[in-house]
Write an enzyme that holds these catalytic residues in place. Structure first.
Site, PDB file in Angstrom:
ATOM      1  N   LYS A  27     -16.955   2.404 -18.592  1.00 61.31           N
ATOM      2  CA  LYS A  27     -18.236   2.841 -18.842  1.00 61.31           C
ATOM      3  C   LYS A  27     -17.410   3.824 -19.810  1.00 61.31           C
ATOM      4  CE  LYS A  27     -23.024   3.083 -17.663  1.00 61.31           C
ATOM      5  NZ  LYS A  27     -23.944   2.923 -17.171  1.00 61.31           N
ATOM      6  N   SER A  62     -28.231  -0.699 -14.537  1.00 63.30           N
ATOM      7  CA  SER A  62     -27.697  -0.901 -15.433  1.00 63.30           C
ATOM      8  C   SER A  62     -26.310  -1.957 -15.640  1.00 63.30           C
ATOM      9  CB  SER A  62     -27.277   0.328 -15.130  1.00 63.30           C
ATOM     10  OG  SER A  62     -28.498   1.132 -15.982  1.00 63.30           O
ATOM     11  N   SER A 106     -27.782   0.238 -18.705  1.00 63.72           N
ATOM     12  CA  SER A 106     -27.580   1.142 -19.777  1.00 63.72           C
ATOM     13  C   SER A 106     -26.231   0.587 -19.629  1.00 63.72           C
ATOM     14  CB  SER A 106     -27.307   2.880 -18.676  1.00 63.72           C
ATOM     15  OG  SER A 106     -26.632   3.097 -17.729  1.00 63.72           O
TER      16      SER A 106
END
Lengths: 458, 95
Positions: free
Chosen positions: A66, A165, A141
């Site tokens: 990420k 997330s 997210s």
């Protein structure tokens, strides 16, 4: 997961992953692909294998990072304009641990800028598309990471979970996503969002892979004072002994998608057949968790994001007449609308005259939520609940209505407020062909047993 | 509570943003909606409840009083800024 050995080379595994990443380019999963670096690192692993050296538990396993984890490979942008061009001189502890075991990062994945969002639509680089329906959101997210695993590009991906997330995008894409107990995995070198809530975790295709990654990543880090002594590996011989599974009465209502409620009932039926007792839980404070979260989280966001001023690193606005003007222009041009909303709400709830009514009130609500979980875990071992009230929604459906987007987090944020672990698990498909997900929640430090328990529901 | 234009301007000032008029308009509505939502906490009775600010079972963490070398040195950090002069970060005039 496939580990490199003398027959299957790391170079082959990495090249396959890179090829798939390019094949699925239209999903907008990656903000950076490290072709040259990944192949170079794979060859080094292969040379070690050829020499008969120890190459680690994740030898040659391609993974996606990420883009809010700092490392020296590529720019760390957190999908935010204001961090554009930022090449970190330090590496996150989690990344160091994974790579020490031979894992190979092939690329960095898209997220809502600074992890502010539940759809990946708030990214400066545009939305990531859902693995099962390109007209729908990946969730967020950590949308890029979830889709990278769901499309089988990589064996695993990293994520951060401040209010859901990891778990929500995992459930939108039919895979496992784990948010550990607060303090289990070091956050050193990860872009801070809300420090009393942020956790690092993973996306995988099986509970077994999740366990392996947690064994590698867990443990105390002198660089992160909030890490707990390593209970995860200390628990290696402690078996899961759960017998009572709780379900939350309030979450069985019309506001929750029928597919999700049916999946929950089907899983309860399986558990009953296996001899588990299903316990109904009354948790009346949980419905206030979202309001408390959207006070505490923005307050911490406002504080953490005040460091981005264009002076020391990242984007700097041109042509500012003085220093104050430089701060204002850089922040105005560099942050996305959602970043600004959260910073301003944070400054509102912390400002004089409103602190007691909002921030202090939310901190007190947090105490009640912590206690409600403690009481619940006297009546049951784990809780089985939805992750979000709905399945993956259409692109554009909620992005202009912040409160509608925040409601995505209704069932996920209470875990972060209480610091308890939660594992999103796949729970079948809807009639429309969209994945249905659920989450299992355990008391603090039950992480290993919780992942073990997930095998009962696989 | 009602969010007025001057409230948004004040919050933007606290947040170091120079907002356009269009942004002020949008944010007024957004922030009004969000504040309305979070105000539902008023329904919750929190009399005599202590606040929780962290869920880490915090204890003092001690280390020896020794200098720990940083991973990133001065030269590496200075490469990150947009303008550098004489081994310093350069910014526009302060006043």
């Amino acid at each position: 997961m496939k580990i490199a050995n003398k027959k299957v080379t790391a170079e082959r595994l990495v090249k396959d992953a890179l090829e798939k990443a390019k094949h699925f380019a239209d999903y907008n999963i990656f903000t950076f692909l490290d072709e040259e670096g990944a192949i170079k690192r794979a060859r080094e692993i292969d040379e070690k294998i050829a020499r008969g050296e120890d190459v680690g538990r994740l030898a040659g396993v391609p993974y996606a990072l990420k883009d809010n984890f700092l490392s020296e490979n590529g720019e760390t942008t957190a999908s935010a304009h204001i961090l554009e061009g930022f090449k970190s001189p330090v590496t996150a502890t989690a990344v160091e641990k994974l790579e020490a075991e031979g894992a190979i990062m092939i690329g960095r994945t898209n997220l809502d800028a600074f992890a502010h969002g539940s759809s990946t639509e708030n990214s400066y680089y545009g939305p990531t598309l859902n693995a099962f329906d390109k007209g729908r959101v990946a969730g967020g997210s950590s949308g890029g990471s979830a889709v990278a695993v769901a499309l089988d590009i990589v064996e695993f991906a990293t994520g951060t979970d401040t209010g859901g997330s990891i778990r929500q995008p995992a459930s939108f894409n039919g895979i496992y996503g784990f948010k550990p107990t607060y303090g289990t995995v070091s956050r050193y070198g990860v872009v801070a969002m809300a420090s009393s809530l942020d956790c690092i975790g993973f996306f995988t295709k099986t509970p077994e892979d999740m366990n392996l990654l947690m064994e590698v990543a867990s443990g105390q880090d002198p660089k992160d004072m909030t890490t707990l002594p390593d209970f995860y590996n200390a628990d290696a011989t402690k078996k899961n002994s759960a017998t009572r599974i709780g379900v939350i009465k309030d979450f069985d209502n019309e506001a929750v998608d029928a597919n999700i409620r049916e999946a929950l009932k089907a899983k309860c039926k399986i558990l009953k057949e296996k001899g588990f007792e299903i316990v109904e839980l009354d948790m009346p404070t949980l419905k206030y968790a979202l309001a408390a979260y959207y006070i505490i989280q923005p307050a911490e966001v406002a504080s953490n994001l005040s460091r981005h001023d264009g002076v020391r690193y990242g984007f700097r606005s041109d042509d500012s007449s003085n220093l104050e003007n430089l701060y204002e222009n850089t922040r105005n041009e560099g942050f996305m609308s959602e970043n600004k909303r959260r910073i301003m709400i944070g400054n509102f709830v912390l400002s004089s005259g409103f602190y007691d009514a909002y921030f202090l009130k939310a901190a007190k609500a947090r105490t009640l939520i912590v206690k409600e979980y403690e009481e619940a875990f006297k009546k049951c071992d784990y809780i089985l609940t939805p992750v979000s009230p709905n399945l993956a929604f259409k692109l554009g459906e909620k992005v202009n209505d912040p409160v509608a987007m925040y409601l995505e987090d209704l069932m996920s944020v209470s875990l972060n407020l209480a610091g308890v672990p939660g594992l999103a698990i796949p729970a079948g498909m809807s009639g429309e062909g969209l994945p249905v997900g659920l989450q299992i929640v355990g008391p603090r430090r039950s992480d290993r047993q919780l992942i073990e328990f997930a095998k009962e529901l696989a | 509570m009602d969010i007025k234009r001057e409230d948004i301007v004040h919050l933007a000032d606290l947040s170091n943003f120079s907002l356009s008029d269009a942004e002020i308009g949008n944010l007024s509505k957004n922030l009004q909606d969000i504040i309305k939502y979070i105000s539902q906490l008023d329904e919750l009775n929190t009399d005599s409840v202590e606040p929780t600010y962290q869920v880490f079972e915090m204890e003092n963490v001690w280390r020896d009083d020794e200098i720990v070398e940083q991973e990133a040195n001065r030269e590496a950090l200075l490469t990150l800024t947009k303008e550098e002069k004489d081994n310093q970060i350069k910014v526009p005039k302060v006043l």
